[in-house]
Design a protein around this motif. Sequence first.
Motif: not given
Length: 401
Positions: A98, A122, A124, A138, A140-141, A163, A165-166, A181, A206, A208
């Motif tokens: 990350t 980032q 994840q 993934n 994320n950012r 976004d 995250y997962n 998230s 959040g 996740n």
Amino acid sequence: MADRTRIQDPKRVRGGRRAALLAVACALMAAGCSDGGTKAAHRSPGASAPAPPAKAARSLLPGMPPLLDEHDLYAADRPGKLAPQVKNFPSRVYVPNTGSDTVSVIDPKTYKVIETIPVGVQPQHVVPSWDMKTLWVNNNRGHDLTPIDPATGRSGRAVDVHDPYNLYFTPNGKYAVVMASMDKELVFRDPKTMEVRKTVPVTCAGVNHADFSADGKYFIVSCEFSAELLKVDTEKMKVVGQQKLPFRGAMPQDVKISPDGRTWYVADMMADGMWVLDGDKFEQPRLMPTGKGAHGLYVSRDSKTMYISNRGEGSVSLLDFKSGKLVDKWHIPGGGSPDMGGVSADGKVLWLSGRYNSEVYAMDTRTGKTLAKIPVGEGPHGLAVYPQPGRYSLGHTGIFR
């Protein structure tokens, strides 16, 4: 013995012979025959009783592959039981860093990084697609997904996804489910193109991690920043339950269902253990302490044990599914921060990222011995061991059924 010989009516004798012959014929044919078609079938004394009617199959999410074993959701995950589409893939461990915006690729035979793949901002988790032919990184950012071809190890053109995250996949392969998230959304997308099909806003913070029920009809989601759990109807794509965890400052993480489909476990890094609950009833769970910073949950290849990574103390706890009790704890020499990962295809090695140590751990599942600490990039997180046994992927770092 008394003499029971007596004169019998010829018609009754003939009738008796016909009945006897009929009984013999029925026994030889192993079929149900009736006395003149009026009463119960004749059976020879040694014949076994007819088999009872087959138990009605469990009602599943439409389009979901049938269960191999209703008593073991992980029956398809036995050692070396690779699906045809993945059996020729090289065995690798893909580690998203990350803080370095890269994926380290480890050869599990040599315990060495053999390649570093630049990805988005980032990364994840590295997530196997439902059909198991693609690995999705993934970012994320960076708001995109980088596809990796596990046959060649080459990355492809990133796909815009906000976004991510997962990432999960419904058991019927109909949708990808993005855990957005920061956006506070569950986004149902096309599993191949990633085009949005439905956006479900949530009131918790959040979202996740998740796992699906045995019949695929619902899934349970952890909300890290508001200490909540969601229950979501898979087909309706609708939140049908929500509850607050009974622990001040709770931070739920990984979610896993037991092999028999009856019990759910949710790791909690601030409660230092797992929440245990009945997903069908979705009542208030109880806390089972495991260790500081409980984080990732992984099932052994024989479906008997679950490995719980305790990130805050550098250990792995072992839960025996049959007894429901913790039976062992492995400590990483010199400490560490075991986070997310997976089990090798043969079931002999547990692979975990060392989130705050820029390293990856390989642990012997028979002895608990740490086999290697492998330096990788900064902030290694949701690594994927690939390929793994199973028929299809439900996402995350590899939930296969």
